[in-house]
Design a protein around this motif. Structure first.
Motif, PDB file in Angstrom:
ATOM      1  N   ILE A 726       0.681  -1.184  -0.030  1.00  0.00           N
ATOM      2  CA  ILE A 726       0.001  -0.200  -0.080  1.00  0.00           C
ATOM      3  C   ILE A 726       0.862   1.241   0.091  1.00  0.00           C
ATOM      4  N   GLY A 727       1.968   1.138   0.727  1.00  0.00           N
ATOM      5  CA  GLY A 727       2.884   2.500   0.847  1.00  0.00           C
ATOM      6  C   GLY A 727       3.467   2.571  -0.741  1.00  0.00           C
ATOM      7  N   VAL A 728       3.819   1.482  -1.358  1.00  0.00           N
ATOM      8  CA  VAL A 728       4.378   1.667  -2.453  1.00  0.00           C
ATOM      9  C   VAL A 728       3.408   2.167  -3.418  1.00  0.00           C
ATOM     10  N   ARG A 729       2.186   1.840  -3.468  1.00  0.00           N
ATOM     11  CA  ARG A 729       1.025   2.229  -4.350  1.00  0.00           C
ATOM     12  C   ARG A 729       0.906   3.776  -4.183  1.00  0.00           C
ATOM     13  N   ILE A 730       0.684   4.148  -2.832  1.00  0.00           N
ATOM     14  CA  ILE A 730       0.743   5.640  -2.436  1.00  0.00           C
ATOM     15  C   ILE A 730       1.710   6.609  -2.976  1.00  0.00           C
ATOM     16  N   ALA A 731       3.011   5.968  -2.807  1.00  0.00           N
ATOM     17  CA  ALA A 731       4.153   6.652  -3.339  1.00  0.00           C
ATOM     18  C   ALA A 731       4.171   6.652  -4.772  1.00  0.00           C
ATOM     19  N   LEU A 732       3.719   5.965  -5.561  1.00  0.00           N
ATOM     20  CA  LEU A 732       3.653   5.779  -6.859  1.00  0.00           C
ATOM     21  C   LEU A 732       2.293   6.574  -7.384  1.00  0.00           C
ATOM     22  N   GLY A 733       1.719   7.331  -6.419  1.00  0.00           N
ATOM     23  CA  GLY A 733       0.528   8.288  -7.089  1.00  0.00           C
ATOM     24  C   GLY A 733      -0.897   7.796  -6.759  1.00  0.00           C
ATOM     25  N   ALA A 734      -0.959   6.804  -6.156  1.00  0.00           N
ATOM     26  CA  ALA A 734      -2.382   5.980  -5.984  1.00  0.00           C
ATOM     27  C   ALA A 734      -3.059   7.140  -4.698  1.00  0.00           C
ATOM     28  N   ARG A 736      -5.901   8.046  -1.869  1.00  0.00           N
ATOM     29  CA  ARG A 736      -6.417   7.476  -0.823  1.00  0.00           C
ATOM     30  C   ARG A 736      -7.679   6.744  -1.063  1.00  0.00           C
ATOM     31  N   THR A 737      -8.503   7.379  -1.897  1.00  0.00           N
ATOM     32  CA  THR A 737      -9.900   6.525  -2.492  1.00  0.00           C
ATOM     33  C   THR A 737      -9.535   5.252  -2.920  1.00  0.00           C
ATOM     34  N   ASP A 738      -8.386   5.332  -3.821  1.00  0.00           N
ATOM     35  CA  ASP A 738      -8.230   4.208  -4.642  1.00  0.00           C
ATOM     36  C   ASP A 738      -7.857   2.925  -3.566  1.00  0.00           C
ATOM     37  N   VAL A 739      -7.205   3.167  -2.472  1.00  0.00           N
ATOM     38  CA  VAL A 739      -6.908   2.320  -1.453  1.00  0.00           C
ATOM     39  C   VAL A 739      -8.073   1.960  -0.661  1.00  0.00           C
ATOM     40  N   LEU A 740      -8.939   2.628  -0.404  1.00  0.00           N
ATOM     41  CA  LEU A 740     -10.213   2.500   0.123  1.00  0.00           C
ATOM     42  C   LEU A 740     -10.829   1.427  -0.808  1.00  0.00           C
ATOM     43  N   ARG A 741     -11.143   1.849  -2.034  1.00  0.00           N
ATOM     44  CA  ARG A 741     -11.745   0.970  -3.140  1.00  0.00           C
ATOM     45  C   ARG A 741     -11.194  -0.617  -3.202  1.00  0.00           C
ATOM     46  N   LEU A 742      -9.803  -0.363  -3.102  1.00  0.00           N
ATOM     47  CA  LEU A 742      -8.926  -1.975  -3.012  1.00  0.00           C
ATOM     48  C   LEU A 742      -9.387  -2.617  -1.955  1.00  0.00           C
ATOM     49  N   TYR A 800     -14.609  -1.745   6.542  1.00  0.00           N
ATOM     50  CA  TYR A 800     -14.417  -0.419   6.394  1.00  0.00           C
ATOM     51  C   TYR A 800     -13.399   0.379   7.221  1.00  0.00           C
ATOM     52  N   ILE A 801     -13.306  -0.272   8.742  1.00  0.00           N
ATOM     53  CA  ILE A 801     -12.458   0.237   9.461  1.00  0.00           C
ATOM     54  C   ILE A 801     -10.859  -0.199   9.221  1.00  0.00           C
ATOM     55  N   PRO A 802     -10.657  -1.375   8.764  1.00  0.00           N
ATOM     56  CA  PRO A 802      -9.440  -1.828   8.126  1.00  0.00           C
ATOM     57  C   PRO A 802      -9.001  -0.887   6.940  1.00  0.00           C
ATOM     58  N   ALA A 803     -10.077  -0.531   6.015  1.00  0.00           N
ATOM     59  CA  ALA A 803      -9.694   0.011   4.821  1.00  0.00           C
ATOM     60  C   ALA A 803      -9.422   1.597   5.413  1.00  0.00           C
ATOM     61  N   ARG A 804     -10.002   2.024   6.309  1.00  0.00           N
ATOM     62  CA  ARG A 804      -9.723   3.541   6.698  1.00  0.00           C
ATOM     63  C   ARG A 804      -8.200   3.371   7.220  1.00  0.00           C
ATOM     64  N   ARG A 805      -7.887   2.507   7.901  1.00  0.00           N
ATOM     65  CA  ARG A 805      -6.375   2.340   8.247  1.00  0.00           C
ATOM     66  C   ARG A 805      -5.696   2.414   7.190  1.00  0.00           C
ATOM     67  N   ALA A 806      -5.837   1.468   6.262  1.00  0.00           N
ATOM     68  CA  ALA A 806      -4.667   1.438   5.015  1.00  0.00           C
ATOM     69  C   ALA A 806      -4.901   2.809   4.416  1.00  0.00           C
ATOM     70  N   MET A 807      -5.929   3.719   4.440  1.00  0.00           N
ATOM     71  CA  MET A 807      -6.010   4.890   3.710  1.00  0.00           C
ATOM     72  C   MET A 807      -4.864   5.798   4.561  1.00  0.00           C
ATOM     73  N   ARG A 808      -4.719   5.672   5.642  1.00  0.00           N
ATOM     74  CA  ARG A 808      -3.824   6.373   6.456  1.00  0.00           C
ATOM     75  C   ARG A 808      -2.367   5.954   6.594  1.00  0.00           C
ATOM     76  N   VAL A 809      -2.013   5.150   5.700  1.00  0.00           N
ATOM     77  CA  VAL A 809      -0.650   4.458   5.678  1.00  0.00           C
ATOM     78  C   VAL A 809       0.484   5.409   5.074  1.00  0.00           C
ATOM     79  N   ASP A 810       1.403   5.861   5.920  1.00  0.00           N
ATOM     80  CA  ASP A 810       2.458   6.717   5.456  1.00  0.00           C
ATOM     81  C   ASP A 810       3.430   6.095   4.530  1.00  0.00           C
ATOM     82  N   PRO A 811       3.526   6.388   3.371  1.00  0.00           N
ATOM     83  CA  PRO A 811       4.437   5.510   2.479  1.00  0.00           C
ATOM     84  C   PRO A 811       6.053   5.571   2.925  1.00  0.00           C
TER      85      PRO A 811
END
Length: 818
Positions: A726-734, A736-742, A800-811
């Motif tokens: 998830i950190g790599v995805r966000i670092a590459l431009g994903a 936060r909503t994309d992570v939520l959908r994932l 949803y709760i795990p997904a919200r936690r994933a959205m807050r991952v600091d790459p």
């Protein structure tokens, strides 16, 4: 043995290091095992445990069989012929339930009684605790009046004193000598709605002419003990021959009649077996879901123990040894869960039966015995193996060299797939239970919306037992007494209408009488005549019950013994026997009353056998006959007591004290008993269905909660494992909503597959519930669609709760840890 003890000690140390995991696992298992134990204790007590009699499988129940009823009451003359002519039973016994006024020794009391034939206690295999039981010398007209006391009544009223034997008590104004008291373990409810009778009297001493009429059943049943080597099938064939003999000898009463024979246990348990087996299957699904949850927890937990097992393998531990160690831990958890579950089951079973005491036959037999304890132990061990085996096998087949080289970092895609399969399985199981609960709830809602044919709200029903001297009073004096009683009751503040009633009682008793219609061919004998339920009532009965008057008139005060006999029929009677004509003015011959009555009105039909009457019992025509027009010869029997119905302005319970005071003023020897609201009677008719709905609803709720927790746990674990990704995805431009959908999409896909499998399974399994449903089909699309939507929403909410936690991952942090 030493190896097992070593594994056990190691398992205890391991679980002690993870108290949070152990507590969650034990509680989850306790819910699943406790629910299974509680329901098995019900099934065991009601269906599996034998009746408390010697060789209970040799005791059969017998009924008269008519064209309308498979099980009908028996006439006493027919019973005597059954005794003489059968070749299958060592003995037959008959009984009928009745109530008796006990006076003359303290406060008057209404007692539940059974009138039984002499060999009744011999067939059941019971002797008196003190004194004796009946013999042939007691069981005939003119014999000395004697009575036997139940143990509970003997203890309550006479303190268990043996001095009561040989003394007299007054029942219905007559002196009866107490000849015995029964042991505390005696069990027999007869027709007393699950309540053990308080007194027993000889049946053969009853000499009323109606009782000796071969055409009249008088609510009498029979049982018999089969001879050695005789089967139920052989007994049925034998009794069929007896019925044919009686039909030839007494065509007026017995032509086209038969005899029904089945086991006494089947007679006592009734139709509750299918419902209990459905519930037992449902609660098994709850345990499976609990096991799946613990398996997922063990899989997730095994990640942290990868290096441990790799080192053990490197030191020479074989795969079987490691599997055994892991299974020891899982079985230890399941046994602990079983102990807690047993405590929950003991409490839950008592609470369920106390909440709905009328829901189950043999409810007093339900409890925790050796069979239930053995079941709990077996379920606990099976559950431990079930949820522990897959994680143990998966954990023990690691690539040891790779694991040691990586230092235990990383995760297995195979494990993820297995966890996904577990989530799909518990989602499918939860959907099956939710569908079952939904169907039961919709059935009960449909039943509550059924019009019973009367308005039960604000109606009080109770019985009044008249003093013994009433039976000797002139019939007209008794009739006048009824009118005076009604007037006194209607003068009570809060009482709008009052009516005495005999014969049939809505949802609480029935009296059917053969009839034929004047002007049409008369059947050759009464066995070929149709029957109608007959209510003997007063004019205000219609106002009390608020049954709709459809045409004509109801009974009035002018319908007396000196006027033309009249009758009011229900609309079912009118449609069946007068389909294309107006029934008003036609005359009906009532066979047993030996009289003819003119139809003066038509009222609505009452659901006599419960709101689901059409589904469980044949519909029978109904008719209302004036209490005042009952022929004089019946009054000695009918003057013993009567049902009373009151319509009140407020709560029916509020007028009970005033009613008691009024009855006391009229005659202190009158006994008021059986007080019940009509709302309560209607609710009792649904007690078994409510019991099933409540339990299935509880099981479904547990399944939903466990499934939600399971989905949440797996998604949380996967988010933790995919933090780097998830950190790599966000670092590459994903975004936060994309992570939520994932993350939501991953959980939703598993839930969707589970829902699909669950719907397919529920469509196949729901047919086993068809007999328990009312007003809804087993494949009701609304229920299936609603449950599927709810389950999907719950699954997404759990993600949803795990997904919200994933959205807050600091790459930066995620990549630094890698």
């Amino acid at each position: 043995m030493n190896t097992f003890l070593q594994d056990l000690k190691y398992a205890l140390r391991t679980l002690r290091k993870s108290p949070g995991f152990a507590a969650i696992a034990i509680l989850t298992l306790a819910l699943g095992i406790g629910a299974n134990t509680a329901l098995f204790s019900v099934v065991n007590g009601v269906l599996l445990s034998p009746l408390p009699y010697p060789q209970p499988d040799r005791i059969a129940a017998l009924y008269s069989k008519t064209s309308q009823f498979e099980e009908s009451s028996i006439s006493y003359p027919n019973f005597l012929d059954w005794q003489r002519q059968n070749h299958s039973f060592t003995a037959l016994a008959a009984w009928r339930s009745d109530s008796f006024n006990m006076t003359g020794s303290g406060e008057p009391e209404r007692l539940r009684g059974e009138m039984v034939s002499a060999n009744f206690f011999n067939i059941l295999g019971f002797n008196a605790l003190v004194g004796r039981t009946f013999n042939a010398n007691d069981d005939h007209p003119g014999a000395a009046p004697v009575v036997i006391l139940s143990n509970s009544f003997w203890q309550r009223r006479f303190g268990g004193s043996r001095q009561i034997i040989g003394k007299s008590i007054s029942l219905n104004g007559a002196a009866y000598t107490v000849i015995g008291a029964l042991p505390s373990n005696f069990y027999f409810t007869g027709n007393n709605f699950g309540r053990i009778p308080e007194i027993f009297l000889p049946l053969g001493q009853w000499t009323d002419k109606t009782f000796l009429d071969r055409r009249v059943g008088m609510g009498m049943d029979a049982m018999g003990r089969l001879k050695p080597g005789v089967t139920l099938a052989q007994a049925r064939a034998d009794m069929d021959g007896v019925a044919q003999n009686l039909a030839r000898a007494y065509p007026d009463a017995d032509k086209d009649s038969g005899i029904t024979v089945h086991s006494l246990k089947q007679d006592m348990t009734g139709d509750v077996a299918p419902l209990l087996y459905v519930l037992l299957g449902a609660v098994g699904f709850v345990l499976l879901i609990a096991c799946v949850n613990i398996a997922n927890l063990l899989l997730a937990r095994s990640t942290g123990r990868t290096r441990e097992f790799a080192i053990r393998a490197a030191l020479g531990a074989g795969r079987a040894r490691m599997v055994r160690q892991l299974l020891t831990e899982s079985v230890l958890l399941s046994v602990a869960g079983g102990v807690v579950g047993l405590i929950l089951a003991a409490w839950g079973t008592r609470a369920a039966i106390a909440a709905l005491p009328q829901a189950l036959p043999r409810a007093g037999n339900v409890g925790l015995d050796a069979r239930v304890l053995l079941f709990t132990l077996g379920v606990s061990l099976l559950a431990g193996i079930l949820f522990g085996l897959a994680p143990a096998l998966k954990t023990s087949q690691r690539n040891l060299a790779g694991t040691l080289k990586e230092g235990g970092r990383g995760s297995s895609g195979a494990r993820h797939r297995l966890q996904g399969i577990f989530v799909i399985a518990e989602t499918a199981l939860a959907l099956i239970l939710l569908v079952g609960a939904g169907l039961m709830i919709r059935s009960l809602v449909s039943l509550w919306n059924v019009n019973p044919g009367f308005n039960p709200h604000q109606v009080l029903n109770f019985g009044v037992a008249f003093p013994p001297q009433m039976a000797a009073a002139p019939p007209q004096q008794v009739r006048n007494g009824f009118w005076q009683l009604d007037a006194a009751l209607e003068s009570i503040p809060g009482v709008r209408y009052a009516s005495a009633s005999m014969g049939s009682s809505p949802m609480n008793g029935d009296t059917d009488i053969p009839f034929w219609i004047e002007g049409r061919p008369k059947p050759q004998n009464e066995s070929q005549m149709p029957s109608t339920l007959l209510y003997f009532v007063q004019p205000d009965y219609l106002s009390v019950m608020q049954t709709p008057l459809l045409t004509g008139r109801f009974l009035t005060a002018q319908d007396t013994i000196h006027s033309t006999p009249v009758i009011v029929i229900d609309d079912y009677f009118a449609k069946k026997y007068f389909p294309n004509e107006n029934p008003i003015g036609h005359r009906v011959n009532l066979a047993i009353l030996d009289g003819q009555a003119e139809i003066v009105g038509v009222v609505g039909h009452i659901k006599q056998w419960g709101l689901d009457e059409n589904a469980k019992s044949p519909v029978l025509a109904q008719a209302y006959f004036p209490l005042d027009q009952i022929p004089d010869r019946f009054w000695p029997l009918l003057s013993k007591g009567s049902d009373i119905y009151l319509r009140t302005q407020g709560s029916p319970d509020a007028v009970i004290p005033a009613v008691r005071q009024t009855l006391e003023k009229i005659n202190s020897d009158e006994v008021m008993y059986g007080t019940e609201t009509m709302d309560g009677i209607v609710a009792d008719s649904l007690a078994t269905r409510r019991f099933g709905m409540i339990l299935l609803g509880i099981f479904a709720a547990l399944a939903l909660i466990l499934s939600c927790v399971g989905i949440y746990g797996v998604i949380s674990y996967l988010v933790g494992q995919r933090t780097h990704e998830i950190g790599v995805r966000i670092a590459l431009g994903a975004q936060r909503t994309d992570v939520l959908r994932l993350i939501l999409g991953q959980g939703a896909r598993m839930a969707l597959v589970g829902v699909g499998i669950g719907i397919a399974a529920a469509l196949g399994l729901a047919r086993f519930m068809a007999a328990q449903l009312f007003g809804v089909t087993a494949h009701d699309p609304l229920t299936f669609a609603g449950v599927a939507i709810v389950l999907m929403l719950v699954a997404i909410a759990a993600c949803y709760i795990p997904a919200r936690r994933a959205m807050r991952v600091d790459p930066i942090v995620a990549l630094r840890y890698e």
